[in-house]
Design an enzyme around this catalytic site. Structure first.
Site, PDB file in Angstrom:
ATOM      1  CB  SER A 126      -9.892  10.033   1.507  1.00 34.01           C
ATOM      2  OG  SER A 126     -10.423   8.954   0.755  1.00 34.01           O
ATOM      3  CG  HIS A 145      -9.350  13.260  -1.475  1.00 29.59           C
ATOM      4  ND1 HIS A 145      -8.547  14.038  -2.285  1.00 29.59           N
ATOM      5  CD2 HIS A 145      -9.074  11.971  -1.810  1.00 29.59           C
ATOM      6  CE1 HIS A 145      -7.808  13.254  -3.062  1.00 29.59           C
ATOM      7  NE2 HIS A 145      -8.106  12.000  -2.796  1.00 29.59           N
ATOM      8  CG  ASP A 186      -9.710   8.672  -3.120  1.00 26.18           C
ATOM      9  OD1 ASP A 186      -8.861   9.314  -3.756  1.00 26.18           O
ATOM     10  OD2 ASP A 186      -9.717   8.589  -1.878  1.00 26.18           O
ATOM     11  CG  MET A 239      -6.985   7.407  -8.883  1.00 20.62           C
ATOM     12  SD  MET A 239      -7.039   6.755  -7.192  1.00 20.62           S
ATOM     13  CE  MET A 239      -8.433   7.694  -6.559  1.00 20.62           C
ATOM     14  N   GLY A 299      -5.386   3.083  -5.159  1.00 16.54           N
ATOM     15  CA  GLY A 299      -6.270   1.927  -5.300  1.00 16.54           C
ATOM     16  C   GLY A 299      -7.005   1.611  -4.006  1.00 16.54           C
ATOM     17  CG  PHE A 300      -6.872  -1.071  -2.279  1.00 17.36           C
ATOM     18  CD1 PHE A 300      -8.138  -1.643  -2.257  1.00 17.36           C
ATOM     19  CD2 PHE A 300      -5.992  -1.403  -3.310  1.00 17.36           C
ATOM     20  CE1 PHE A 300      -8.515  -2.547  -3.244  1.00 17.36           C
ATOM     21  CE2 PHE A 300      -6.367  -2.306  -4.297  1.00 17.36           C
ATOM     22  CZ  PHE A 300      -7.636  -2.881  -4.266  1.00 17.36           C
ATOM     23  N   GLY A 301      -7.459   2.480   0.456  1.00 21.49           N
ATOM     24  CA  GLY A 301      -7.128   3.218   1.668  1.00 21.49           C
ATOM     25  C   GLY A 301      -6.336   2.313   2.601  1.00 21.49           C
ATOM     26  N   GLY A 302      -5.796   2.889   3.643  1.00 21.08           N
ATOM     27  CA  GLY A 302      -5.152   2.105   4.693  1.00 21.08           C
ATOM     28  C   GLY A 302      -3.786   1.540   4.351  1.00 21.08           C
ATOM     29  CG  ASP A 337      -4.506  10.729  -1.731  1.00 17.54           C
ATOM     30  OD1 ASP A 337      -4.782  10.099  -0.708  1.00 17.54           O
ATOM     31  OD2 ASP A 337      -5.198  10.711  -2.779  1.00 17.54           O
TER      32      ASP A 337
END
Ligand code: DX5
Ligand code: ZN
Length: 219
Positions: free
Chosen positions: A9, A34, A36, A69, A143-146, A176
């Site tokens: 991503s 990927h 987002d 999204m 909504g958010f990585g990490g 994911d």
């Protein structure tokens, strides 16, 4: 068994260097990219749209795995198809006619993905499993990585895999969110064959992308 593929991503990439970051992924052995796409409405964050995808795609030979999204999604499908998305994945909650949206993606000769949030049930997509190429299972709230991996979604993957076998279907199962070296094997064992990863690929081992992709594949 399907070959395990890694879809990094770019949400965790250095956005000031996106073109170079994609080249690093290509050299590092990524199977696809990927992307987002967030609208600040269906999810509480904003990212990128078709013009950026179009520019990045020009210099990359890998498939673009585009995770939308955005709500309502239907009217934007054409723009992402034109921009060069190869797989277009949508959440059932973002369209009032999932069948029509699936058909629209197919009309542009793109692969179709449907995505389930951690709280969304397989029932939402069960009638469409014979029409899709991929099912994306979220292991974090999008909504958010990490974010932290939610192990409870493994049961959903196992259930989906069972349905797939019973119905003799062939879609890919992608996972994911929060994927790392400790949980990737559990995702694969449950039935996932494509792993999305942002933080682990870009930040582990001082950003050694090749090492991180190889490690995710070999756990
Ligand atoms: C979350 C996105 C994911 C996420 C993955 O909304 O769909 O693709 O960025 O990033 P990590 O691997 O950091 O959870
Ligand atoms: Zn995603």
């Amino acid at each position: 068994m399907k070959k395990i593929q890694i879809s990094p991503s770019i949400l965790s990439a250095d956005f000031s260097q996106l073109g170079n970051e994609i080249k690093r992924l290509e050299k590092g052995g990524a199977d696809m990219i990927h992307v987002d796409v967030m609208d600040g409405h269906f999810v509480p964050n904003l990212t990128i749209g078709p013009p950026v995808i179009k520019s990045l795609k020009k210099n990359c030979s890998l498939k673009f795995d585009v995770h939308l999204m955005i709500s309502p999604v239907h009217k934007y499908i054409e723009a992402f198809a034109d921009a060069g998305a190869d797989i277009i994945t949508i959440h059932p909650e973002t369209t009032d006619n999932l069948k029509a949206s699936i058909l629209k993606i197919k009309k542009f000769n793109k692969k179709v993905g449907v995505c389930l949030n951690p709280g969304s049930k397989i029932d939402l997509i069960i009638d469409f499993l014979d029409q899709v190429d991929l099912v994306l299972i979220m292991s974090v709230n999008p909504g958010f990585g990490g974010q932290k991996f939610m192990p409870k979604v493994l049961d959903k993957i196992k259930k989906l895999k069972k349905i797939q076998n019973e119905k003799n279907l062939d879609f890919d199962i992608e996972i994911d969110g929060g994927i790392n070296f400790d949980n990737c094997k559990s995702a694969i064992d449950a039935g996932a064959n494509i792993l999305v990863s942002g933080t682990t690929i870009f930040k582990s081992n001082n950003g050694n992308i090749k090492k991180n992709i190889d490690l995710l594949k070999s756990q």
